[in-house]
Write a protein that holds these residues in place. Structure first.
Motif, PDB file in Angstrom:
ATOM      1  N   VAL A  48       0.834  -1.202   0.000  1.00  0.00           N
ATOM      2  CA  VAL A  48       0.000   0.000   0.000  1.00  0.00           C
ATOM      3  C   VAL A  48       0.867   1.249   0.000  1.00  0.00           C
ATOM      4  N   TRP A  92       1.148   0.938  -4.864  1.00  0.00           N
ATOM      5  CA  TRP A  92      -0.296   1.124  -4.818  1.00  0.00           C
ATOM      6  C   TRP A  92      -0.932   0.591  -6.093  1.00  0.00           C
ATOM      7  N   TRP A 105      -6.172   6.341  -1.537  1.00  0.00           N
ATOM      8  CA  TRP A 105      -4.860   5.983  -0.968  1.00  0.00           C
ATOM      9  C   TRP A 105      -4.777   6.413   0.493  1.00  0.00           C
ATOM     10  N   SER A 122      -0.679  13.617  -3.371  1.00  0.00           N
ATOM     11  CA  SER A 122      -0.213  12.317  -2.892  1.00  0.00           C
ATOM     12  C   SER A 122       0.979  12.482  -1.955  1.00  0.00           C
TER      13      SER A 122
END
Length: 317
Positions: free
Chosen positions: A171, A175, A204, A249
């Protein structure tokens, strides 16, 4: 506008699953999405769908579908102004009656058997808060492009997902969760919060919080079809949009690093620098690219050797 149509309640041996569908400008695909929920043989389910301010014929397609099939299962439909995906998911979850929440998408569709496989996993793994599966990848006409979204589209090593440690690592740095592949316990939202409103990279962020608590499981079953079409392709090809998404992100990675123990905390910090390198590359900033790649490689080495980071040394002192 709110429309709800409920069938008479019947005793069920399987727990209720609420299929949550945020819909936005998918008039061409939304009926196939809804059909797939109806076609799945899992006996105890409901649909909660919100049209998040669509400007095409999505609303009309949903109303048409409900007129034909709304007596076959409970459907709650809301049409309102656009508020974004995270706010829509939070509202969908709040309206759900099920013990489990199946995250959907109005341009994708579920595959038969996926609901039951995921429910059975969570029933036999009571400490897991959510489980993800794999997907097939289809084009706008439903033709199969890839047999595995995780492996063929994202290049992921699915073996990583067989352990808590592997899931954390996957993760963080690999991803590969694409499409509506997750089933979540509704009570999980009490421990990991809900979706962070205002984020584009809300998925995410959500799964990082689950993985940090070893709350995420995996089954190697194709549970949905993830559709690639003109709208989502254009978002990934547009350079400015990619930069904005990458910047977000990177902020998510830095904000969630404290949730993890070592070496995963350092690994997530390394990932933040790797994302920074991608941003620098797209912006053609060579010196910044070199800096981020140097930091990335250094932190990867630290995470593998188990060496203390500068932050941890200062904290211990």
């Amino acid at each position: 506008m709110t429309v709800a149509d409920a069938m008479p309640t019947k005793p069920q041996t399987m727990p209720l699953v609420s299929v949550l569908i945020p819909a936005y400008n998918h008039e061409r695909f939304v009926q196939r999405c809804l059909d797939s929920v109806l076609e799945d043989l899992y006996p105890s389910k409901e649909i909660i769908i919100i049209d998040d301010g669509s400007t095409d014929g999505t609303h009309e397609r949903i109303v048409e579908w409900m007129a034909r099939h709304g007596d076959k299962l409970r459907v709650e439909y809301v049409r309102r102004a656009n508020r974004g995906i995270a706010a829509t998911l939070n509202e969908l979850a709040a309206r759900a009656h099920g013990e489990f929440l199946r995250l959907g998408a109005s341009d994708d569709y579920l595959l038969p058997g996926g609901l039951e496989a995921q429910v059975r996993y969570l029933m036999t793994h009571p400490f897991k808060k959510a489980v993800v599966g794999d997907s097939i990848v289809v084009d706008e006409n439903g033709l199969i492009l890839h047999g595995s979204g995780m492996h063929d589209l994202h290049g992921a090593n699915k073996k990583l997902y067989r352990s808590n440690e592997g899931i954390r690592r996957a993760v963080i740095s690999q991803w590969a969760i694409g499409g509506p592949v997750a089933l979540v316990r509704k009570n999980a939202l009490d421990t990991v919060d809900r979706w962070t409103e205002g984020l584009r990279i809300d998925d995410w962020d959500f799964f990082l919080r689950l993985a940090a608590r070893d709350g995420l499981g995996f089954i190697d079953v194709t549970v949905c079809a993830y559709r690639i079409h003109g709208n989502n392709l254009s978002k990934t090809r547009h350079r400015e949009t990619r930069v904005v998404n990458l910047i977000e992100s990177r902020h998510v990675a830095m904000r969630r690093a404290h949730l993890f123990e070592e070496p995963y905390r350092t690994l997530l910090k390394a990932q933040a620098h790797f994302i920074g390198a991608k941003i620098a590359f797209l912006q053609r900033r060579l010196l910044l690219l070199v800096f981020h790649m140097t930091m990335y490689l250094s932190l990867i080495l630290v995470s593998k050797l188990g060496l203390p980071t500068a932050h941890s040394v200062i904290k211990e002192a």
